[in-house]
Design a protein around this motif. Structure first.
Motif, mmCIF file in Angstrom:
data_model
loop_
_atom_site.group_PDB
_atom_site.id
_atom_site.type_symbol
_atom_site.label_atom_id
_atom_site.label_comp_id
_atom_site.label_asym_id
_atom_site.label_seq_id
_atom_site.Cartn_x
_atom_site.Cartn_y
_atom_site.Cartn_z
ATOM 1 N N SER A 1 0.987 4.140 -2.922
ATOM 2 C CA SER A 1 0.857 5.568 -2.588
ATOM 3 C C SER A 1 2.008 6.377 -3.168
ATOM 4 C CB SER A 1 0.818 5.758 -1.069
ATOM 5 O OG SER A 1 -0.341 5.202 -0.531
ATOM 6 N N ARG B 1 1.558 6.796 -6.895
ATOM 7 C CA ARG B 1 0.533 7.810 -7.199
ATOM 8 C C ARG B 1 1.048 9.216 -6.950
ATOM 9 N NH1 ARG B 1 -4.397 4.392 -4.485
ATOM 10 N NH2 ARG B 1 -4.828 3.086 -6.293
ATOM 11 N N GLU B 2 1.798 9.385 -5.858
ATOM 12 C CA GLU B 2 2.352 10.706 -5.545
ATOM 13 C C GLU B 2 3.346 11.152 -6.616
ATOM 14 O OE1 GLU B 2 5.175 12.666 -2.102
ATOM 15 O OE2 GLU B 2 3.747 11.102 -1.521
ATOM 16 N N ARG C 1 0.829 -1.217 0.000
ATOM 17 C CA ARG C 1 0.000 0.000 0.000
ATOM 18 C C ARG C 1 0.858 1.260 0.000
ATOM 19 N NH1 ARG C 1 -3.852 -3.174 3.201
ATOM 20 N NH2 ARG C 1 -2.755 -2.583 5.105
#
Length: 198
Positions: free
Chosen positions: A65, A68-69, A61
């Protein structure tokens, strides 16, 4: 940092002769963990040292993240590589350290599951990402770094048209040891097949 308008839209899948590339989704976890887990001994010599929770869902996870960032900031795009013929997840490739302005460059890094090696999938994936970087993102230069002992990776880069430019001493800490790396690069206007030949 700023993002190109392109990064704010959904990224379509990229297709090569043998592979399909798309951004990782949260529900890719099981397949990703299985491929990475069964390939651990194959991958470890060429990667940063694995953490004890490397394949745990919590670490996954955090990884998603970070993907995506980076994507939102326009600094990197991570893709998963799927074998076209089977639809199976074969590996991953990231176009990172994306810079614009006077640099217009990026850096490519990749991994492949052991059972998918030697089929030309990674060469195809590198070509697809390089085309995307030049044609869609309008980058001018793509770099890749490779440990001198990694003959497979050297072949991939050279078949994909990258040229060896030099040696980077003690460049990255791989599997717990600072390692020299060859620097490879491809320029947007390099002719096809311009890589160093063995």
């Amino acid at each position: 940092m700023f993002a190109l308008p392109f990064f704010r839209r959904d990224l379509p899948a990229l297709k090569g002769d043998q592979v399909m590339l798309r951004v990782p989704f949260t529900n890719d976890y099981r397949e990703w963990a299985a491929v990475r887990g069964e390939s651990r001994a194959f991958l470890e010599p060429w990667e940063p040292r694995w953490t004890p929770d490397e394949l745990d869902r919590t670490a996954w996870r955090l990884r998603i993240s970070r993907y995506r960032e980076d994507y939102a900031q326009g600094t990197a795009i991570a893709f998963f590589i799927f074998e076209k013929s089977s639809g199976k997840l074969a590996g991953g490739i990231t176009l990172g350290n994306i810079r614009h302005g006077v640099s217009q460059s990026g850096h490519v890094g990749y991994w492949i599951g052991e059972r998918f090696g030697g089929r030309g999938l990674m060469t195809d994936a590198v070509k697809v990402v390089t085309r995307f970087a030049f044609d869609t993102l309008r980058l001018h230069r793509i770099e890749a770094a490779c440990i001198p002992d990694n003959a497979r990776s050297i072949r991939v880069l050279e078949k994909a048209g990258f040229r060896r430019e030099g040696l980077l001493r003690s460049y990255l800490r791989i599997n717990g040891i600072w390692q020299d790396h060859y620097l490879y690069a491809r320029i947007a206007d390099d002719p096809p097949g311009a890589g160093t030949k063995d």
